[in-house]
Design an enzyme around this catalytic site. Sequence first.
Site, PDB file in Angstrom:
ATOM      1  N   GLY A  11       0.821  -1.215   0.000  1.00  0.00           N
ATOM      2  CA  GLY A  11       0.000   0.000   0.000  1.00  0.00           C
ATOM      3  C   GLY A  11       0.852   1.262   0.000  1.00  0.00           C
ATOM      4  N   ARG A  15      -2.079   8.446   3.875  1.00  0.00           N
ATOM      5  CA  ARG A  15      -2.374   9.202   5.109  1.00  0.00           C
ATOM      6  C   ARG A  15      -1.109   9.560   5.885  1.00  0.00           C
ATOM      7  NH1 ARG A  15      -6.886   4.887   7.006  1.00  0.00           N
ATOM      8  NH2 ARG A  15      -5.668   3.606   5.570  1.00  0.00           N
ATOM      9  N   GLN A  74       2.295  -6.879  -6.256  1.00  0.00           N
ATOM     10  CA  GLN A  74       0.883  -6.541  -6.442  1.00  0.00           C
ATOM     11  C   GLN A  74       0.877  -5.365  -7.421  1.00  0.00           C
ATOM     12  OE1 GLN A  74      -1.251  -4.698  -3.187  1.00  0.00           O
ATOM     13  NE2 GLN A  74      -3.228  -5.404  -3.948  1.00  0.00           N
ATOM     14  N   ASN A 224      -1.556   4.397  10.403  1.00  0.00           N
ATOM     15  CA  ASN A 224      -1.864   4.897   9.061  1.00  0.00           C
ATOM     16  C   ASN A 224      -1.418   6.337   8.883  1.00  0.00           C
ATOM     17  OD1 ASN A 224      -3.257   2.520   8.182  1.00  0.00           O
ATOM     18  ND2 ASN A 224      -4.945   3.136   9.513  1.00  0.00           N
ATOM     19  N   LYS A 348      38.460   7.495  20.039  1.00  0.00           N
ATOM     20  CA  LYS A 348      38.050   6.737  18.851  1.00  0.00           C
ATOM     21  C   LYS A 348      39.135   5.721  18.531  1.00  0.00           C
ATOM     22  CE  LYS A 348      36.684   6.863  14.135  1.00  0.00           C
ATOM     23  NZ  LYS A 348      37.083   7.318  12.827  1.00  0.00           N
ATOM     24  N   SER A 402      49.555  18.315  31.055  1.00  0.00           N
ATOM     25  CA  SER A 402      48.416  18.999  30.424  1.00  0.00           C
ATOM     26  C   SER A 402      48.831  19.698  29.135  1.00  0.00           C
ATOM     27  CB  SER A 402      47.854  20.046  31.385  1.00  0.00           C
ATOM     28  OG  SER A 402      47.332  19.391  32.509  1.00  0.00           O
TER      29      SER A 402
HETATM   30  C1  UD1 Z   1      -7.203  -2.825   7.501  1.00  0.00           C
HETATM   31  C2  UD1 Z   1      -8.425  -3.743   7.569  1.00  0.00           C
HETATM   32  C3  UD1 Z   1      -9.239  -3.401   8.797  1.00  0.00           C
HETATM   33  C4  UD1 Z   1      -8.389  -3.560  10.027  1.00  0.00           C
HETATM   34  C5  UD1 Z   1      -7.105  -2.728   9.923  1.00  0.00           C
HETATM   35  C6  UD1 Z   1      -6.148  -3.113  11.040  1.00  0.00           C
HETATM   36  C7  UD1 Z   1      -8.989  -4.339   5.264  1.00  0.00           C
HETATM   37  C8  UD1 Z   1      -9.907  -4.102   4.129  1.00  0.00           C
HETATM   38  N1  UD1 Z   1      -9.198  -3.600   6.366  1.00  0.00           N
HETATM   39  O1  UD1 Z   1      -7.641  -1.502   7.303  1.00  0.00           O
HETATM   40  O2  UD1 Z   1     -10.353  -4.271   8.879  1.00  0.00           O
HETATM   41  O3  UD1 Z   1      -9.134  -3.184  11.167  1.00  0.00           O
HETATM   42  O4  UD1 Z   1      -6.423  -2.974   8.689  1.00  0.00           O
HETATM   43  O5  UD1 Z   1      -5.027  -2.281  11.085  1.00  0.00           O
HETATM   44  O6  UD1 Z   1      -8.114  -5.171   5.174  1.00  0.00           O
HETATM   45  N2  UD1 Z   1      -1.934  -3.185   1.453  1.00  0.00           N
HETATM   46  C9  UD1 Z   1      -1.424  -3.827   0.355  1.00  0.00           C
HETATM   47  N3  UD1 Z   1      -2.118  -3.715  -0.823  1.00  0.00           N
HETATM   48  C10 UD1 Z   1      -3.261  -3.027  -0.938  1.00  0.00           C
HETATM   49  C11 UD1 Z   1      -3.782  -2.382   0.198  1.00  0.00           C
HETATM   50  C12 UD1 Z   1      -3.094  -2.484   1.385  1.00  0.00           C
HETATM   51  O7  UD1 Z   1      -0.384  -4.464   0.416  1.00  0.00           O
HETATM   52  O8  UD1 Z   1      -3.815  -2.990  -2.043  1.00  0.00           O
HETATM   53  C13 UD1 Z   1      -1.185  -3.316   2.725  1.00  0.00           C
HETATM   54  C14 UD1 Z   1      -0.738  -1.962   3.282  1.00  0.00           C
HETATM   55  O9  UD1 Z   1       0.576  -1.674   2.851  1.00  0.00           O
HETATM   56  C15 UD1 Z   1      -0.817  -2.191   4.774  1.00  0.00           C
HETATM   57  C16 UD1 Z   1      -1.887  -3.263   4.950  1.00  0.00           C
HETATM   58  O10 UD1 Z   1      -2.062  -3.862   3.691  1.00  0.00           O
HETATM   59  O11 UD1 Z   1       0.403  -2.696   5.265  1.00  0.00           O
HETATM   60  C17 UD1 Z   1      -3.220  -2.703   5.451  1.00  0.00           C
HETATM   61  O12 UD1 Z   1      -3.739  -1.776   4.537  1.00  0.00           O
HETATM   62  P1  UD1 Z   1      -4.490  -0.434   4.986  1.00  0.00           P
HETATM   63  O13 UD1 Z   1      -4.902   0.290   3.767  1.00  0.00           O
HETATM   64  O14 UD1 Z   1      -3.655   0.283   5.967  1.00  0.00           O
HETATM   65  O15 UD1 Z   1      -5.778  -1.009   5.713  1.00  0.00           O
HETATM   66  P2  UD1 Z   1      -6.662  -0.307   6.837  1.00  0.00           P
HETATM   67  O16 UD1 Z   1      -7.503   0.737   6.218  1.00  0.00           O
HETATM   68  O17 UD1 Z   1      -5.816   0.092   7.968  1.00  0.00           O
HETATM   69 CA    CA Z   2      -3.613   0.224   8.271  1.00  0.00          CA
END
Ligand code: UD1
Ligand code: CA
Length: 451
Positions: A11, A15, A74, A224, A348, A402
């Site tokens: 991701g 934020r 991904q 986040n 050092k 010294s």
């Molecule tokens: C997610 C959960 C939520 C949970 C929370 C806990 C989902 C849909 N929601 O929300 O239920 O309470 O985490 O912290 O899973 N990532 C990818 N690929 C993507 C999207 C995200 O690898 O396409 C990775 C991000 O880098 C991150 C993790 O997945 O490390 C979580 O993604 P994030 O978008 O932060 O999910 P939350 O909105 O926090």
């Molecule tokens: Ca998260």
Amino acid sequence: MDIHTIVLAAGEGSRMKSNRAKVLQRIGGTSMLEKICFTAGSISPKITLVVGFNKDSVIKESKTYNLEISTADQPKPIGTGDAVKCGITKVEDGAKVLVLYGDVPLIKKETLEELINSSDDGLSILTTILEDPYGYGRVKKDDSGNALAIVEEKDASADEKKIKEIFTGVLCGQKELIDEGLAKLDNNNAAGEFYLTDLVSIISNKGFKIKTYNASNDEVKGANSKAELAQLEGIYRAMKAEELINKGVTVADPARLDIRGEVVAGKDCLIDVNVILEGNVTLGDNVHIGPNTILKNATIGNNSRIEAFSHLDSATVGEGCVIGPYARLREGSNIENSAKVGNFVETKNSTLGSGSKANHFTYLGDTEVGTSTNIGAGTITCNYDGTNKHKTTIGDESFIGSNTSLVAPVTVGSNSTVAAGSVITKDVPDGALGVGRSKQANKENWSKKKD
Ligand code: UD1
Ligand code: CA
């Protein structure tokens, strides 16, 4: 049974308002990703990292962990479910899959083991109860406590938003079962994403009972935003201080101790306020760490004191030493038993032999000092000629007056004395007095007569 962990790290983390991938944001001196990968590595050597946003920097960093991590691409960050779909291609048939989120870094190994054990042949999810569950997926359950569905904040009704049990991002299940569920995911939701969390309703609708395992709040908090990252830093700080306190160390104020690495401590150690311990720090018995000190990759022997405002980096201190206040021991400093290093002394790549002292305003670089030698205030080893570094050797029971400059390469023997204010460019033999200063001349009756 084989366990294969998939760590989601693709991701963007918009934020965070950063150019860096979210999982590379740091807590306690290392990235969130490093923390979660090490925990994953303590469970099983099989780890697949799902990468996407800024993947080159994420992969580059993960290669420094000394873990065997495979990566899965991904192509677009279209949801956590899609990310697991990409990662699961690397998982062997028949294995159990453990999913971890790269932005939920403080989870404990023991908690994961409990979750894995509870998952049997089906699916288990890790949850926690939050007073303020805003932003997290809410867990809906049947009367017997099995999970029926997870509803994301954006999709939750007013009633669902009141649910305080939330999904932590961690789940564990049979590869084939998860695979089947992933095939049924869609993106008909408020975010237009393929949610991993939809697995719960899909698998529960197939008649499986999905167990929830409850973790403590702190270890499953995610980050986040920078505000949440700062909260995690506080949680991490408290966790590490508590670990040390439980080992018997007296900590003046856990909120003012930052541990950014691993600390081993003997009995009766005391750590005063505003201390940072970084990398691998080893303290013997009865070690006192004064306020406002930084110790990085340092070993301190029994009964030694590191006084206020001292800074040690890649240094070894023996037993019964006193270092500081305001001392700086840099890489390769080796202070032997009962030696003293005082204020505004920098060392050092140098050894100060046992019982020797450098108490005030001194620089010792590339220097070997023997035992019971006194280095006077303002002594400087001139170890760098502008191109190369050179060594200074000083023997046992010698006295450097010294304000001496020792121009390396140079040797001062044992039982020798160097006169204060000397510039020593030639070796001083054992037992000799070296004087290297201009002679004083007094002009008698020089002062003007006062009228
Ligand atoms: C997610 C959960 C939520 C949970 C929370 C806990 C989902 C849909 N929601 O929300 O239920 O309470 O985490 O912290 O899973 N990532 C990818 N690929 C993507 C999207 C995200 O690898 O396409 C990775 C991000 O880098 C991150 C993790 O997945 O490390 C979580 O993604 P994030 O978008 O932060 O999910 P939350 O909105 O926090
Ligand atoms: Ca998260």
